[in-house]
Design an enzyme around this catalytic site. Sequence first.
Site, PDB file in Angstrom:
ATOM      1  CB  ALA A  12      74.519  18.581   4.862  1.00  0.00           C
ATOM      2  NE  ARG A  23      77.759   5.091  -1.804  1.00  0.00           N
ATOM      3  CZ  ARG A  23      77.642   6.185  -1.070  1.00  0.00           C
ATOM      4  NH1 ARG A  23      78.724   6.782  -0.591  1.00  0.00           N
ATOM      5  NH2 ARG A  23      76.460   6.708  -0.797  1.00  0.00           N
ATOM      6  CD  GLU A  34      82.276  25.194   1.204  1.00  0.00           C
ATOM      7  OE1 GLU A  34      81.232  24.582   0.945  1.00  0.00           O
ATOM      8  OE2 GLU A  34      82.292  26.362   1.686  1.00  0.00           O
ATOM      9  CB  CYS A  44      73.668  19.249  13.625  1.00  0.00           C
ATOM     10  SG  CYS A  44      73.007  19.254  11.958  1.00  0.00           S
ATOM     11  CB  VAL A  81      80.890  28.777  -8.202  1.00  0.00           C
ATOM     12  CG1 VAL A  81      80.258  28.962  -9.562  1.00  0.00           C
ATOM     13  CG2 VAL A  81      81.623  27.439  -8.113  1.00  0.00           C
ATOM     14  CG  ASP A 281      69.934  24.306   5.002  1.00  0.00           C
ATOM     15  OD1 ASP A 281      69.359  23.207   5.066  1.00  0.00           O
ATOM     16  OD2 ASP A 281      70.525  24.823   5.967  1.00  0.00           O
ATOM     17  CD1 TRP A 432      46.588   2.085  29.336  1.00  0.00           C
ATOM     18  CD2 TRP A 432      46.239   2.279  27.139  1.00  0.00           C
ATOM     19  NE1 TRP A 432      45.534   1.269  29.014  1.00  0.00           N
ATOM     20  CE2 TRP A 432      45.291   1.377  27.661  1.00  0.00           C
ATOM     21  CE3 TRP A 432      46.221   2.552  25.769  1.00  0.00           C
ATOM     22  CZ2 TRP A 432      44.329   0.745  26.863  1.00  0.00           C
ATOM     23  CZ3 TRP A 432      45.263   1.936  24.978  1.00  0.00           C
ATOM     24  CH2 TRP A 432      44.328   1.039  25.530  1.00  0.00           C
TER      25      TRP A 432
END
Length: 443
Positions: A12, A23, A34, A44, A81, A281, A432
Amino acid sequence: MGKRMVVIGGVAGGASAAAKAKRENPELEVVVYEKSGFVSYGACGLPYVLSGEIPGLEKLLARTPEEFRRQGIAVHTRHEVVDVDPDLRVLTVFDHGEGRTFQDRYDYLVLATGAKPLIPPIPGTEQEGVYTLRSMEDGERLLKALPGARRAAILGAGYIGLEVAEAFRKRGLEVTLLEAKDRPLPHWDTEVGDLLREELERHGVEVWTGVRVEALRGTGRVEAVETSEGVVPADLVLLATGIRPNTGLAQAMGVALGPTGAIATDEGMRTNLEGVYAAGDVAESFHRVLKRPYWLPLGDVANKHGRTAGSNIAGQEARFAGVVGTAIFKAFGLAVATTGLSLEAAQREGFRARKVFIQSRDGAHYYPGSQPLWVELVYEEGTERLLGGAVVAHGHGALRINALAALLHREGTLEDLLGLDLAYAPPYSPVWDPLLIAAQQAR
Ligand SMILES: Cc1cc2nc3c(=O)[nH]c(=O)nc-3n(C[C@H](O)[C@H](O)[C@H](O)COP(=O)(O)OP(=O)(O)OC[C@H]3O[C@@H](n4cnc5c(N)ncnc54)[C@H](O)[C@@H]3O)c2cc1C
């Protein structure tokens, strides 16, 4: 020649940073390393693949490496890495596919190495039949195991343990949920935990709270969980006992951690090292209620971190506004949403805090099918500043939490809440709104 941006970790935080930077500044060379075989996926969604509601892990992929390449971003999966020299701006990469090591250089580096499951220090966790759920590979392993499993024990009743309990029940397993604290979702107050317990038990989950897990029994393959309260037979055990930021590489290269143990950054996601950013994270956020760094390892936060880092690397001026700790999850028929501080947490933090907990409905009482809905508000005595809250509902009504989150962002009070012009029509709310009823009761 364009500058070179290297991203470590492609889920993410990393994928967002890479996509945003490219971009905004197509001149940038963008490379993602990765370690695992997958990039850019929605972890998720893993519980819903396990339950069978989503027909396959590939559905969770947001972008394949090929799609990144078409955008001009070089993605290397199974590339880990292993070392970074921040003075020379050189990285050492191990290619797990080819079994070789090589070096690369960067002008900008994004550390998006995420988090890893915490394995409890008890005997027996290395056996077959014991799983964690963090990555696509974890999902693959569990999917393979499920058809042969009958009895699952889940250690930890946080949101992942709870989501997976539902998934396992949907797959026909007997499920026992084991939690050391006295209630499910122990980071929140008791009333929410009580609602959850009832819902879990109604769906056939055995809930053991206040238990100490002592060992996983078995001879190479797990057979049972030994606890302070007795033995739970299990041929599948999920460890959902928490996660820790994956900071090993960051620490080795001299990146400073914050008080939470995750990487400290400024509002632009810059670390203490020139040209080095952190996202997701592995990084801290600023908590707007507590007014200090806070670790909130959630997917929406990781995306925002990544986008902020990517914008800044592309030459823009982006700032991450911080968090108030908002989260939502589903447990069978209940949607449980929380934001800010629970009463317990607020008192622990030294606030003179109080709470109200009310039951209302998610529609007008006369509207067919309207269901109960619960609201908790936590506020400071005297100032009446809102500190946190929870909404539990049988569906999307729990998204009311977003109104509270918005108020927490702005240090709103009970009076501010009472003044809000909230939406009303009989299918969606009583006249309410339940948030207003709770605020009135608090006053
Ligand atoms: C089952 C489950 C359910 C969830 N549900 C929700 C939800 O409903 N809502 C929500 O907001 N959040 C949810 N989350 C949390 C969310 O998935 C995470 O916050 C998000 O994945 C974090 O992304 P990240 O990129 O920071 O880290 P990660 O997803 O941990 O990715 C980091 C990546 O870095 C790679 N890496 C690490 N070290 C190296 C290295 N040295 N070299 C190369 N690569 C490396 C790892 O292999 C990993 O793929 C859930 C998580 C799980 C597991």
